[in-house]
Structure formats: C-alpha cells, structure tokens
Design an enzyme around this catalytic site. Structure first.
Site, PDB file in Angstrom:
ATOM      1  N   ASP A   1       0.871  -1.169   0.000  1.00 24.17           N
ATOM      2  CA  ASP A   1       0.000   0.000   0.000  1.00 24.17           C
ATOM      3  C   ASP A   1       0.914   1.227   0.000  1.00 24.17           C
ATOM      4  O   ASP A   1       2.068   1.149   0.418  1.00 24.17           O
ATOM      5  CB  ASP A   1      -0.885  -0.017   1.249  1.00 24.17           C
ATOM      6  CG  ASP A   1      -1.806   1.185   1.315  1.00 24.17           C
ATOM      7  OD1 ASP A   1      -2.398   1.522   0.276  1.00 24.17           O
ATOM      8  OD2 ASP A   1      -1.918   1.781   2.393  1.00 24.17           O
TER       9      ASP A   1
ATOM     10  N   ASP B   1      -6.797  -1.920   4.981  1.00 30.77           N
ATOM     11  CA  ASP B   1      -6.319  -2.970   4.087  1.00 30.77           C
ATOM     12  C   ASP B   1      -6.614  -4.367   4.618  1.00 30.77           C
ATOM     13  O   ASP B   1      -6.130  -5.348   4.055  1.00 30.77           O
ATOM     14  CB  ASP B   1      -4.804  -2.834   3.879  1.00 30.77           C
ATOM     15  CG  ASP B   1      -4.439  -1.497   3.265  1.00 30.77           C
ATOM     16  OD1 ASP B   1      -5.084  -1.116   2.286  1.00 30.77           O
ATOM     17  OD2 ASP B   1      -3.509  -0.846   3.771  1.00 30.77           O
TER      18      ASP B   1
END
Length: 776
Positions: free
Chosen positions: A440, A675
């Site tokens: 990410d 996430d």
C-alpha cells in the site's frame, strides 16, 4: 485467557507430565474431542496448550480433558514456582539415582577385569539389589508415564525407556535360573542416564524459552502516581486508566499513555528494535516499559494491565510459540507411528539374534573387534536382549519432537526484539516462500502524514497563463495585514474553511491534513449539519445550508459538477510533482482544489531495492491517482507497470487475487485497518505501524517499527527460522536412521544409546538457541 472473536475465546494451559511429542499429540486429540473446541495446539517444548473454543466452555472441562488422558494442569499463579520446583526435584532424583548406581559401576569393573574379590553369584546378587530401586523407585515417574500412555492406547518415549530397563533388569532375575548375562546393572544405568538427560533437556528447554521471560522482565514494577496532589509510588498493577504518572529521567514508563506535560526522548528499542531514541512532547503517545531519557514527563495512563502494548506482544509471541509449522505435520505423522515401528524393530532384532545367531554374529563381526563392549561369544539370548534393549533406547523420538517448537521459541522471541511479530508458525513458513510483495502507498511506503501544499480557488487555476509558482502564496496563509486584505487569500481561506469543515467528519489522512491546516491558519470551522462518505472517492456534507463535496474528479462529476479544462491542467501538474489533489464543490459548482503531499519514508527506497536484490517482485496498490502513484513509485524504484492506482479498499482483494491466479505467492503490506480484507486474501498479511498504532490482531505478521526495513528483517528471520527447523529435523531423522541399524546388529551398548539419545535432543535445543544470538 484472551478473547479472540465474538463468542470465541483462547485459553492457555500449563501442562505437566509430558515426556515427548507423543504425549503432546495425545493431549491435543483429547482437547479437540470436545465439541466446543475449534482448535488445540500443544507445545511439548514449552509444556503449554493453546485452545481456541466457544466462550461457553468452562476452563474446568479443558482441565478434565487433560487429566482424563493422565496429564496435569498447573495453576497459573503457581506456574513459575512449580516449574522451578519440578526442575529441582528432577535434579535431586537424578543425583540420588546415580549415587545408588555408582556401586554398579564398580561391580562392572570387577566383571570386566582380572580383579575378582567377589564371586559371580555375589556380583549378580549385588547388581540386582542396587539396580532394583534405581529402575523402579527412582524411575517410578517414567513407568507411570509409560503406563499412562499404554492406557491411552499409545506409546511414548517413556514407554521405550520403561520397557528397555525392565527387560534389562529382568536378566538380573533370570541369571539365577539360566545361563544368561546379567544386564540388571545396565538397566539401572539406562534409567539413571535417562533421569539426568530429562533434567538437562528440561533445563535447556527453559533457556530456549528465555525470550518470553526477557519480554516479561522488561515490564516496569512500580509507578509514580499523582493522587490528591501527592506523588505516590505504587505497584504498576495498581495504576488505573486516567491516572497521572510522573516519569523521571532514566525511569521506565509504567504503562501505555499520552504525554500531558514535558519534553524528553524515550528509548523504544525494546518494542521497535530501533536504537535511536524517539522525541516525546505534549500529546505524544508513550509505550509502557520503554525507558525515559533526560527529561521529566507527566503521562496520563491509557492502557493498563493486560491491555498494554507489551502485554499484547508477550501474548502474541506466546501464541506463536504454541503453534505449529506446516512442515511439522510430517513430523507428527512420523512420531505417531515411530514408537510402534521401534517396538516392532526391537522385537525383530530379538528374534533374529535368538533364531539366527550365527548369521547376526557374522554381520556384527565386521566392526566388533573395534568395540570393547561387544562380546559375540555370549549366548544367543544375551545377545538378543542386548540388541533389542539398545534399539528400544536409541530410537526415542525426542529430537524429532523438539526440532520445530524450540526453533519457533527462539526465533519468534528474537523477531520480537527486532519489532517483528509473527502470529503463528505457518506465517513464518509462508513468508519465506513469498515471491511477490504488494505494498500500500500511504503509511507503508510514505509516512502517511499528509500536509497541505497548495490551495487553488477554481478561477485561479492557470488563469491568464499564470504558473503554479504564482499561486503558492494562496496556501501559505496570511502572514500580515496586507495578506489578509488580499482577495485571493480571503477566497483561499474560505475554500479551506469549507473543505476542512466538511472533512471534520472524515478519518482519511488527506481530510485530517486539511483540518490541521485550517487550525494552523486560525480558520474558524463551521458545524456539520450532515455528512456522508464514499470510501475511495470522497465526502459530501451540509455546512451552513450549503452542500459541500470534497473528493476526486469522478466523485464531483457524479454530482453534476463540471471540471474546467484549466483545473484539470492544474491537477495534472500537481500530481506530476507527486502531490495528491482533492476537488471542492459547493452547491453544484467547482470552488477549487486542495493539494497535499505525503513524504516518502527514509528507508523505503533502500528496503524495496533489497527486496528486488533477493528476487522478489514489488507492486504498489493505492487508492491515489495514477500520476501521483507513478511519481512515488519512480522515487522508490518500483516498475511503473506494477502500479495499480485508483483502487478502492474493497477492490484491493481482487488485485491480490489476480496476482495469486498468476501463480504468485503474495505478501500484502498495509496498515492493517483499511487494508484488512486484502491482508486476509494474501498468502501472508503484513500489518505495518508505529508502536501501539500497529494492528497486531489483524495480520499474520506485524511490523512494530513502521518501516519497510522491518519487512526485510521479517523476510530474513522467516528464512533463518525455517532453515533452523529443517536443520533440526534433518539431524534428528539422520540420527535415528543411522543409530537404529547399528543397534539392531548388536554394535551399540544400551547405556551409550541412552546418552546418545539425549545428546541428540540437546544438540537440537542448542542449535535452535543460536537463533537468540542472531544478528541481521
């Protein structure tokens, strides 16, 4: 006990009475037979059971399940004291057994030398007299364990020792009625050696688990609490949430909290692995058990007892040490059938030596002249007993049972020192096999701490050919009265006021950056009348009767707001600089844009290059726009073709799944919150954070240090730990593979066999303990 999910709980039990991995398997099966139990893992090395079960299941039933198969459970409050007492009792038992065995050694010297002060009959009687208490009294626990195993329909290490010593002792009875060699003394030596070996093994296992003791010892014992205006020193257990604490220079921070007043540096190396002290001032979080530097801090306690970060770390490491590694399934299958196979081989060795003595003498004669304890002139029955007892003793699978858990104990403890927390053994094995790392962007590659860089009202965006440099002053805020009178500044401040007022309801880092910017500029914010958020796109709020939309271009377009070409050009230019832009619409018209920038972490580039050097492929998946994502990727050497931008949180799962469908083994690295679904989808989910911010409950691996350098460490540690497990298993298998045939053909003395068996176990423990001295 610790809760793991709604309606589910985890209970840890400290066990007694186990002698090998077979005992652990027996207890595990008994616990899993309970309907309410989801999973049970019993660790022979730590003598602990970790049980995941329905919260309705009382602890008493778990204890009963253990006791029903003949083992015990220590009370948690007495655990450490009882373990120390057990070791002391084992040592005394071993010493006393050898005191009684010592005359047997002297008698054997008389048997093997020309010195003959006693008759053969007298020696046989004395051997029987001294051997009997050693085999049956000092070895009573071994026989009880063997009987317990047989009662449960299984065989363990003690079964082999008990059978071998009783058979050897029985020759001390048979010698009075038949011409046979007296091995009663050998039986006593086997039992005495077994008791010493068990003591040394348990002591070594305790040292191998010293990582947990080290973490626990880091906890502060007392705290200075301000109550009724007075400063009192109390045990840390008496600190309550909300208490004001005084932390003087050089003292440990007692519990997790936030700094109320003061300025200092704090050594957080015990949780992050980073040696550099961290600056702390008003409003900063501090972690319990970290060490204060030279300043005085006043801290408000926020988490105490089992809720502190260090307690969670200890809990997680203990859980990881109690789990298994997939490769251990092979070991468990081997162990389950190993003892029956050994009993078969021992019986077979007895039969072939007794039925075909000449053929076996011919085989053994190849090496017998070099081995003083081998006497092929003995009668077939004696030789048969000699060989079968040696097979029984040498084949104990202790080393196999210790190979995996001892490496996990030492490895996970060492990993915690580096700020790497493995949830279980499977994560260790899986991480080393990863070939693709998905990162990410925000908070992983970058700091995740956005700050406003540009504020551009709609009609200023490239108006009259003006450059972005001409507009920089619009975000800098009023510096003096002249600036405050500038209409452009006034318009920019109003744009910030509306955007920040709307973003007050959002937790997104960009929204928080806009709010922080408004506070820095002393801009008064309006109250929210309504608020709605579309993850990955933007927010919409009602402020002072106006509808304010803040988000990306598609979000505003969905609301019928037209984006002029000149504004699009401004967005392109800003994003090419690596900035993230949000557009602001008011009552259906574009009001302007706000740009923020997120700093790349200092070590992100170097860590990613190291991953590349090790043959790993890196991808970046982000909800940010394409141009900003590629600009960041370029700075950290990620291939632009491996950048996925404008990916909504729920779509990250698909991005990970697509890579997996290509045959890749994927590690997903993110903040563990937004996430979380992608972390679960990946082969290994890695949560990254800073100190208490890391979501250690939502991933397979947690990086407390908050940097990608910790990911490199985690990968290296997984390789080292798994390598150590393979080394242990290899040598344990090789040891048995080589030793059993030697014993089978009558070339291995039973006493040497028992010593060799424990040397094998200690070598596995020592090899695992080397992980605790590992330097990355």
């Amino acid at each position: 006990m610790s809760s793991t999910a709604a309606g589910r709980e985890r209970t840890d039990l400290s066990l007694t009475g186990m002698s090998c991995a077979t005992c652990a398997n027996t207890i595990e099966e008994s616990l899993e037979d309970l309907e309410e139990v989801d999973e049970a893992a019993v660790n022979f090395a730590t003598e602990r059971a970790t049980v995941h079960h329905d919260e309705s299941l009382p602890d008493e039933q778990l204890v009963e399940a253990v006791e029903d198969v003949g083992y015990g459970v220590r009370e948690e409050s007495l655990e450490d004291d009882e373990e120390d007492a057990d070791l002391l009792a084992q040592r005394r038992l071993a010493i006393r057994a050898w005191i009684v065995t010592s005359p047997i050694l002297l008698l054997m010297v008389f048997m093997w030398t020309p010195i003959d002060p006693l008759t053969g009959f007298q020696i046989d009687v004395l051997l029987f007299v001294f051997a009997t208490p050693v085999v049956f009294y000092y070895g009573r626990n071994t026989h009880a364990s063997a009987l317990r195993a047989v009662t449960n329909g299984s065989f363990n290490m003690d079964s082999l020792i008990a059978l071998g010593t009783v058979v050897a002792w029985a020759t001390g009875v048979m010698v009075f009625v038949s011409p046979i060699e007296n091995y009663a003394g050998v039986g006593a030596m086997i039992m005495a050696s077994h008791l010493v070996g068990t003591y040394l093994e348990d002591r070594a296992k305790g040292r191998a688990s010293a990582a947990i003791e080290g973490l626990v010892s880091m906890q502060a014992e007392t705290a200075r609490v301000v109550r009724d205006g007075e400063e009192l020193e109390v045990p840390v257990e008496e600190v309550d949430v909300g208490d004001e604490l005084v932390v003087r220079p050089g003292e440990k921070v007692p519990v997790d909290g936030v700094v109320l007043e003061g300025r200092s540096t704090v050594d957080e190396s015990m949780v992050t692995g980073e040696s550099d002290p961290v600056s702390k001032t008003d409003g900063d979080e501090v972690i319990g058990s970290t060490v204060n530097g030279s300043g005085l801090l006043r801290v408000e306690a926020q988490k105490v007892g089992n809720d502190t970060f260090l307690s969670q770390v200890v809990d997680l490491v203990e859980e990881a040490q109690g789990t298994t590694v997939p490769i251990q399934a092979l070991t468990d299958r081997v162990t389950n059938v190993f003892v029956p196979i050994v009993l078969t081989l021992a019986t077979l060795s007895f039969l072939v030596w007794f039925v075909f003595p000449d053929a076996m003498r011919a085989v053994a004669s190849v090496a017998a002249p070099a081995l003083p304890w081998v006497d092929l002139a003995l009668d077939p029955l004696t030789l048969a007993i000699f060989a079968s007892v040696a097979v029984l003793v040498i084949a104990c699978p202790c080393a196999l049972g210790l190979a995996t858990p001892t490496a996990l104990m030492a490895g996970t403890g060492k990993a915690a020192e580096y700020g790497v927390l493995f949830r279980d053994g499977e994560a260790i094995q899986t991480l080393k096999d990863v070939d693709t790392v998905v990162l990410d962007k925000t908070g992983t590659i970058t700091e995740g701490d956005h700050s406003v860089t540009d504020v551009v009202p709609a009609h200023h965006a490239h108006a009259d050919g003006g450059s972005l440099e001409d507009q920089d002053r619009l975000e800098d805020g009023p510096g003096d009265a002249a600036d405050r009178a500038d209409p452009a500044v006034v318009e920019a401040r109003d744009l910030v006021r509306l955007a920040a007022s709307a973003e007050r309801g959002s937790e997104h880092p960009i929204g928080q950056a806009i709010v922080d910017h408004a506070e820095e500029e002393d801009i008064d914010l309006a109250d929210l009348e309504s608020f709605d958020s579309v993850p990955g796109k933007g927010i919409e709020a009602t402020i002072e009767g106006q509808t304010v939309a803040v988000g990306n271009a598609s979000f505003l377009a969905d609301r019928g707001i037209e984006i002029p070409e000149r504004t699009e050009k401004t967005v392109v230019d800003l994003e090419a600089e690596g900035k993230t832009t949000v557009l602001v619409g008011v009552d259906g018209d574009l009001a302007g844009l706000v740009a923020t920038a997120d700093t790349i972490k200092d070590d992100s580039g170097a860590a990613i290059r190291t991953l590349h050097d090790r043959g790993l492929e890196t991808w970046m998946i982000t909800g940010d726009n394409e141009r900003t994502a590629r600009a960041i990727a370029d700075q950290v050497d990620i291939d632009p073709e491996r950048v996925k931008a404008r990916v909504l949180p729920q779509d990250k799962i698909e991005a990970v799944r697509d890579l997996q469908e290509e045959g890749k083994h994927v590690a997903m690295v993110g903040d563990g919150i937004n996430d979380a679904p992608a972390l679960k989808q990946a082969n290994v989910g890695v949560a990254i954070g800073t100190g208490t911010d890391v979501a250690i409950q939502s991933s397979d691996v947690s990086l407390v240090r908050g940097s990608l350098a910790a990911l490199v460490d985690a990968y290296s540690l997984s390789e080292r730990i798994f390598s150590k497990i393979k080394q242990n298993l290899f040598w344990a298998f090789v040891y048995n593979a080589l030793a059993i045939p030697i014993a089978f053909v009558g070339l291995l003395h039973p006493v040497i066999a028992v010593v060799a068996m424990f040397v094998s176990s200690l070598s596995v423990i020592t090899n695992s303990a080397r992980l605790s001295r590992l330097e990355l």
